[in-house]
Motif scaffolding. Sequence first.
Motif, PDB file in Angstrom:
ATOM      1  N   PRO A   1       0.782   6.454  -1.299  1.00 43.98           N
ATOM      2  CA  PRO A   1       0.283   5.690  -1.031  1.00 43.98           C
ATOM      3  C   PRO A   1       0.309   4.729  -2.919  1.00 43.98           C
ATOM      4  O   PRO A   1       0.898   5.747  -3.686  1.00 43.98           O
ATOM      5  CB  PRO A   1      -1.340   6.326  -1.028  1.00 43.98           C
ATOM      6  CG  PRO A   1      -1.100   8.017  -1.057  1.00 43.98           C
ATOM      7  CD  PRO A   1       0.591   7.822  -0.956  1.00 43.98           C
TER       8      PRO A   1
ATOM      9  N   TYR B   1       0.020  -5.538   4.120  1.00 43.60           N
ATOM     10  CA  TYR B   1      -0.100  -4.330   4.205  1.00 43.60           C
ATOM     11  C   TYR B   1       0.747  -4.581   5.197  1.00 43.60           C
ATOM     12  O   TYR B   1       0.787  -5.455   6.152  1.00 43.60           O
ATOM     13  CB  TYR B   1      -1.862  -4.251   5.283  1.00 43.60           C
ATOM     14  CG  TYR B   1      -1.367  -2.927   5.254  1.00 43.60           C
ATOM     15  CD1 TYR B   1      -2.637  -1.558   4.447  1.00 43.60           C
ATOM     16  CD2 TYR B   1      -1.758  -1.836   6.360  1.00 43.60           C
ATOM     17  CE1 TYR B   1      -2.219  -0.183   5.056  1.00 43.60           C
ATOM     18  CE2 TYR B   1      -1.679  -1.215   7.225  1.00 43.60           C
ATOM     19  CZ  TYR B   1      -2.300  -0.016   6.469  1.00 43.60           C
ATOM     20  OH  TYR B   1      -2.633   1.020   6.170  1.00 43.60           O
TER      21      TYR B   1
ATOM     22  N   ARG C   1      -1.224   7.895   7.675  1.00 43.17           N
ATOM     23  CA  ARG C   1      -1.801   6.674   7.009  1.00 43.17           C
ATOM     24  C   ARG C   1      -2.731   7.359   8.154  1.00 43.17           C
ATOM     25  O   ARG C   1      -2.562   7.180   9.537  1.00 43.17           O
ATOM     26  CB  ARG C   1      -1.991   5.634   6.661  1.00 43.17           C
ATOM     27  CG  ARG C   1      -0.632   4.886   7.887  1.00 43.17           C
ATOM     28  CD  ARG C   1      -0.258   3.311   7.215  1.00 43.17           C
ATOM     29  NE  ARG C   1       0.284   2.533   8.357  1.00 43.17           N
ATOM     30  CZ  ARG C   1       1.067   1.778   8.996  1.00 43.17           C
ATOM     31  NH1 ARG C   1       1.384   0.827   7.233  1.00 43.17           N
ATOM     32  NH2 ARG C   1       1.466   1.290   9.699  1.00 43.17           N
ATOM     33  N   ASP C   2      -4.334   6.664   8.108  1.00 42.68           N
ATOM     34  CA  ASP C   2      -6.079   6.399   8.839  1.00 42.68           C
ATOM     35  C   ASP C   2      -5.251   5.713  10.025  1.00 42.68           C
ATOM     36  O   ASP C   2      -5.339   4.443   9.641  1.00 42.68           O
ATOM     37  CB  ASP C   2      -6.418   7.135   8.348  1.00 42.68           C
ATOM     38  CG  ASP C   2      -7.516   7.058   9.518  1.00 42.68           C
ATOM     39  OD1 ASP C   2      -8.623   6.392  10.614  1.00 42.68           O
ATOM     40  OD2 ASP C   2      -7.679   8.780   9.743  1.00 42.68           O
ATOM     41  N   SER C   3      -5.228   5.319  11.066  1.00 48.40           N
ATOM     42  CA  SER C   3      -5.065   4.367  11.975  1.00 48.40           C
ATOM     43  C   SER C   3      -6.257   3.450  11.714  1.00 48.40           C
ATOM     44  O   SER C   3      -6.767   2.393  12.574  1.00 48.40           O
ATOM     45  CB  SER C   3      -5.561   4.834  13.326  1.00 48.40           C
ATOM     46  OG  SER C   3      -6.776   5.670  13.969  1.00 48.40           O
ATOM     47  N   ALA C   4      -7.756   4.324  11.220  1.00 51.43           N
ATOM     48  CA  ALA C   4      -9.120   3.094  11.092  1.00 51.43           C
ATOM     49  C   ALA C   4      -8.387   2.359   9.957  1.00 51.43           C
ATOM     50  O   ALA C   4      -8.937   0.916   9.671  1.00 51.43           O
ATOM     51  CB  ALA C   4     -10.468   4.216  11.029  1.00 51.43           C
ATOM     52  N   GLU C   5      -7.497   2.358   9.094  1.00 46.99           N
ATOM     53  CA  GLU C   5      -7.034   1.706   7.726  1.00 46.99           C
ATOM     54  C   GLU C   5      -6.299   0.550   8.573  1.00 46.99           C
ATOM     55  O   GLU C   5      -6.434  -0.581   7.920  1.00 46.99           O
ATOM     56  CB  GLU C   5      -6.369   2.732   6.842  1.00 46.99           C
ATOM     57  CG  GLU C   5      -5.305   1.702   5.865  1.00 46.99           C
ATOM     58  CD  GLU C   5      -4.483   2.976   5.223  1.00 46.99           C
ATOM     59  OE1 GLU C   5      -5.405   3.151   4.174  1.00 46.99           O
ATOM     60  OE2 GLU C   5      -4.000   2.245   4.772  1.00 46.99           O
ATOM     61  N   VAL C   6      -5.552   1.057   9.259  1.00 51.43           N
ATOM     62  CA  VAL C   6      -4.567   0.125   9.962  1.00 51.43           C
ATOM     63  C   VAL C   6      -5.400  -0.461  10.851  1.00 51.43           C
ATOM     64  O   VAL C   6      -5.581  -2.025  10.921  1.00 51.43           O
ATOM     65  CB  VAL C   6      -3.455   0.531  11.259  1.00 51.43           C
ATOM     66  CG1 VAL C   6      -2.878  -0.370  11.827  1.00 51.43           C
ATOM     67  CG2 VAL C   6      -2.382   1.294  10.369  1.00 51.43           C
ATOM     68  N   GLU C   7      -6.635  -0.664  11.757  1.00 54.38           N
ATOM     69  CA  GLU C   7      -7.504  -1.616  12.050  1.00 54.38           C
ATOM     70  C   GLU C   7      -7.864  -2.478  11.393  1.00 54.38           C
ATOM     71  O   GLU C   7      -8.560  -3.567  11.811  1.00 54.38           O
ATOM     72  CB  GLU C   7      -8.593  -0.824  13.091  1.00 54.38           C
ATOM     73  CG  GLU C   7      -7.706  -0.059  13.880  1.00 54.38           C
ATOM     74  CD  GLU C   7      -7.365  -0.362  15.354  1.00 54.38           C
ATOM     75  OE1 GLU C   7      -7.683  -1.608  15.351  1.00 54.38           O
ATOM     76  OE2 GLU C   7      -6.466  -0.566  15.796  1.00 54.38           O
ATOM     77  N   ASP C   8      -8.360  -2.254  10.076  1.00 55.07           N
ATOM     78  CA  ASP C   8      -9.123  -2.562   9.112  1.00 55.07           C
ATOM     79  C   ASP C   8      -8.307  -4.370   8.572  1.00 55.07           C
ATOM     80  O   ASP C   8      -8.988  -5.377   8.720  1.00 55.07           O
ATOM     81  CB  ASP C   8      -9.563  -2.212   7.884  1.00 55.07           C
ATOM     82  CG  ASP C   8      -9.821  -2.480   6.794  1.00 55.07           C
ATOM     83  OD1 ASP C   8     -11.621  -3.569   6.789  1.00 55.07           O
ATOM     84  OD2 ASP C   8      -9.998  -2.298   5.884  1.00 55.07           O
ATOM     85  N   TRP C   9      -6.982  -3.756   8.752  1.00 51.50           N
ATOM     86  CA  TRP C   9      -6.024  -4.541   7.940  1.00 51.50           C
ATOM     87  C   TRP C   9      -5.437  -6.060   9.286  1.00 51.50           C
ATOM     88  O   TRP C   9      -5.361  -6.368   9.120  1.00 51.50           O
ATOM     89  CB  TRP C   9      -4.796  -3.708   7.280  1.00 51.50           C
ATOM     90  CG  TRP C   9      -4.971  -3.269   5.764  1.00 51.50           C
ATOM     91  CD1 TRP C   9      -5.512  -2.233   5.602  1.00 51.50           C
ATOM     92  CD2 TRP C   9      -4.717  -4.130   4.843  1.00 51.50           C
ATOM     93  NE1 TRP C   9      -5.474  -2.297   4.080  1.00 51.50           N
ATOM     94  CE2 TRP C   9      -4.893  -3.947   3.659  1.00 51.50           C
ATOM     95  CE3 TRP C   9      -4.257  -6.142   4.858  1.00 51.50           C
ATOM     96  CZ2 TRP C   9      -5.231  -4.466   2.536  1.00 51.50           C
ATOM     97  CZ3 TRP C   9      -4.731  -5.953   2.866  1.00 51.50           C
ATOM     98  CH2 TRP C   9      -4.855  -5.653   2.198  1.00 51.50           C
TER      99      TRP C   9
ATOM    100  N   GLY D   1       0.264  -1.034   0.180  1.00 49.36           N
ATOM    101  CA  GLY D   1       0.276   0.222  -0.165  1.00 49.36           C
ATOM    102  C   GLY D   1       0.663   1.438   0.233  1.00 49.36           C
ATOM    103  O   GLY D   1       0.644   2.401  -0.496  1.00 49.36           O
TER     104      GLY D   1
END
Length: 374
Positions: free
Chosen positions: A209, A266, A281-289, A203
Amino acid sequence: MTIKEPLRVRQFEKFLPAASPVQYLDVEGNPADSDARYPRPTDDRLVAMYRNMVRGRRFDQQSTALTKQGRLAVYPSARGQEACQVSAAMCLRDTDWLFPTYRDSMALATRGIPAAEILGMLAGDWHCGYDPVAHRTAPQCTPLATQLLHAAGLAYAEQRRGRETVVLALCGDGATSEGDFHEALNFAAVFHAPVVFLVQNNGFAISVPLARQTVAPSLAHKGVGYGIGSEQVDGNDPVAMMGILDEAVHFAREGNGPVLVEAHTYRLDSHTNADDASRYRDSAEVEDWLARDPIARLRTYLRRENRIDDDFEAQLNAEAETQAAALRAEMNIERATDPTELFRYVFAEPTPQLREQLADVEAELAAESEEIDR
């Protein structure tokens, strides 16, 4: 030749990758609907893969801690990319070659290279830390994509010698923006070299990105223009990763030319310990992965198939901790250093400039020694 063999060969002769990444396990570790015809790995191989992934993650965590303790200058974590790296090493024979990047330490560990030797360069050694010829593994490469040309050349040379060697070259999504990437693909295609290019698309090229790097439908599509069989796969699906890489290596070994595989994965941690990923990068993106954890997915599958249980996991975790403790002990030993080695092994016959620089360093070291003696 069995009936199954022609089907296997055709997998990569179609050139175009699947419309969406191939997936055999969903994010929760349950079987996913898939029309892909890649042979699935046996459960025995998946158990071995799970063991290597758990041990690899513990090695990665310990290496990160060693950096914070000042024992390593830098460490690029690969947490979250275990399925990519472990499958890359496991799909090869001992006689094959692996060409890694700077982030592929878990692949090297799976290849059987001692952990302390893997970290030697990051601890300050002037060399890569391990014997590339003994392990059939090229030095970890920091410049992007340069190792891909070396991999293609070695694969072609082995083919000219009549050997069944396959070369697997790893790179990241950022490397696909480099000229060396395209030169390597073109050379491998023209000379029908038995090399598998594995792009770990995590990513980001440090903070850039993927959307700022390419507008191609996928990175796998970059192989189509060179006439290379290409595929894209869910890089956090261990079953799909192992199945496709097994097939790609088989395809190349049978004399069908190179293969390009893009693994969608990721990088959960920052680029290195010197990076702050929260800036881009957003923490929500990390949580999703995090919810797509490849180890958790394979654990769920193997437990459902009754191939692992609590006792197995307890023993495996204890084994991983023992290896981490041994690595800590070895890396905490003070390392003997000789700054003059930086100049002694550049050329077989040192240039005048190197001799001059060596003399300067030797004079400085002598002066420091005299100062200490006083």
